[in-house]
Write an enzyme that holds these catalytic residues in place. Sequence first.
Site, PDB file in Angstrom:
ATOM      1  N   HIS A 176      -0.747   1.549   6.021  1.00  0.00           N
ATOM      2  CA  HIS A 176      -1.951   1.054   5.181  1.00  0.00           C
ATOM      3  C   HIS A 176      -1.986  -0.538   5.291  1.00  0.00           C
ATOM      4  O   HIS A 176      -0.881  -1.187   5.397  1.00  0.00           O
ATOM      5  CB  HIS A 176      -1.707   1.628   3.612  1.00  0.00           C
ATOM      6  CG  HIS A 176      -0.367   1.063   3.252  1.00  0.00           C
ATOM      7  ND1 HIS A 176       0.801   1.795   3.450  1.00  0.00           N
ATOM      8  CD2 HIS A 176       0.296   0.009   2.250  1.00  0.00           C
ATOM      9  CE1 HIS A 176       1.773   1.350   2.955  1.00  0.00           C
ATOM     10  NE2 HIS A 176       1.432   0.160   2.482  1.00  0.00           N
ATOM     11  N   HIS A 186      -2.919  -3.935   3.325  1.00  0.00           N
ATOM     12  CA  HIS A 186      -3.183  -4.533   2.070  1.00  0.00           C
ATOM     13  C   HIS A 186      -4.524  -5.376   2.147  1.00  0.00           C
ATOM     14  O   HIS A 186      -4.529  -6.534   3.119  1.00  0.00           O
ATOM     15  CB  HIS A 186      -2.117  -5.303   1.422  1.00  0.00           C
ATOM     16  CG  HIS A 186      -0.991  -4.336   1.055  1.00  0.00           C
ATOM     17  ND1 HIS A 186      -0.561  -3.839  -0.257  1.00  0.00           N
ATOM     18  CD2 HIS A 186       0.091  -3.899   2.013  1.00  0.00           C
ATOM     19  CE1 HIS A 186       0.532  -3.293  -0.040  1.00  0.00           C
ATOM     20  NE2 HIS A 186       0.912  -3.160   1.116  1.00  0.00           N
TER      21      HIS A 186
HETATM   22  P1  5GP Z   1       3.856  -1.056   0.879  1.00  0.00           P
HETATM   23  O1  5GP Z   1       5.259  -1.556   0.012  1.00  0.00           O
HETATM   24  O2  5GP Z   1       4.377   0.332   1.543  1.00  0.00           O
HETATM   25  O3  5GP Z   1       3.536  -2.079   1.730  1.00  0.00           O
HETATM   26  O4  5GP Z   1       2.968  -0.867  -0.167  1.00  0.00           O
HETATM   27  C1  5GP Z   1       2.603   0.477  -1.071  1.00  0.00           C
HETATM   28  C2  5GP Z   1       1.770   0.014  -1.907  1.00  0.00           C
HETATM   29  O5  5GP Z   1       1.255   1.412  -2.411  1.00  0.00           O
HETATM   30  C3  5GP Z   1       2.307  -0.523  -3.084  1.00  0.00           C
HETATM   31  O6  5GP Z   1       1.290  -1.756  -3.380  1.00  0.00           O
HETATM   32  C4  5GP Z   1       2.069   0.235  -4.282  1.00  0.00           C
HETATM   33  O7  5GP Z   1       1.584  -0.334  -5.444  1.00  0.00           O
HETATM   34  C5  5GP Z   1       0.970   1.268  -3.949  1.00  0.00           C
HETATM   35  N1  5GP Z   1       1.019   2.638  -4.307  1.00  0.00           N
HETATM   36  C6  5GP Z   1       2.270   3.441  -4.637  1.00  0.00           C
HETATM   37  N2  5GP Z   1       1.919   4.732  -5.070  1.00  0.00           N
HETATM   38  C7  5GP Z   1       0.618   4.528  -5.354  1.00  0.00           C
HETATM   39  C8  5GP Z   1      -0.499   5.490  -5.838  1.00  0.00           C
HETATM   40  O8  5GP Z   1      -0.088   6.648  -6.215  1.00  0.00           O
HETATM   41  N3  5GP Z   1      -1.735   5.129  -5.793  1.00  0.00           N
HETATM   42  C9  5GP Z   1      -2.119   3.912  -5.655  1.00  0.00           C
HETATM   43  N4  5GP Z   1      -3.447   3.672  -5.709  1.00  0.00           N
HETATM   44  N5  5GP Z   1      -1.224   3.043  -4.988  1.00  0.00           N
HETATM   45  C10 5GP Z   1      -0.013   3.347  -4.923  1.00  0.00           C
END
Ligand code: 5GP
Length: 152
Positions: free
Chosen positions: A108, A110
Amino acid sequence: MLQLFYLGGKIMCIFCKIINKEIPSYTIYENDFVTCFLDISQATKGHTLIVPKKHVQDIFSLEKKEAEEIMKAAVVVANVLKEKLGTKDINLLNNSGQLAGQTVMHFHLHVLPRYENDEIDFHQVDHEPNFLELDKLYSCLLYTSDAADDLI
Ligand code: 5GP
Ligand code: ZN
């Protein structure tokens, strides 16, 4: 770290479930390749995730077409946020791998609108330039563009 599921031999995760509309999300843009929804944690107002519909783990698993579609969607979403929220400053961020802080193992990107005095601090260590090291690095990384293109 969040759990992976297997359904019909395919890997499923929390983002796959959002893409398949098995769990709700605030999806603000979608096409055949990507789903873009508000991050549940909202690091800043409008914080959005661009997620490829196909489950791929990280940047190294992306195919060229997906990479193109993700970047295109980031530009669309940035413009939506600008139009609707008036954001003029944006960071794009991908965490690939544990050391980079990836917590959901479905790629993903951001999209982070930035505001005066927000809570984000991307602290970068500022070194004096070391041209000997830069020369060495450059020889190690030098590719012809065609050879680099063949890596994905
Ligand atoms: P990472 O730390 O992997 O770069 O980012 C994962 C992101 O996914 C985090 O910012 C977290 O808030 C978001 N996230 C985790 N679970 C969910 C969910 O069930 N729904 C949504 N909309 N965001 C999520
Ligand atoms: Zn997934």
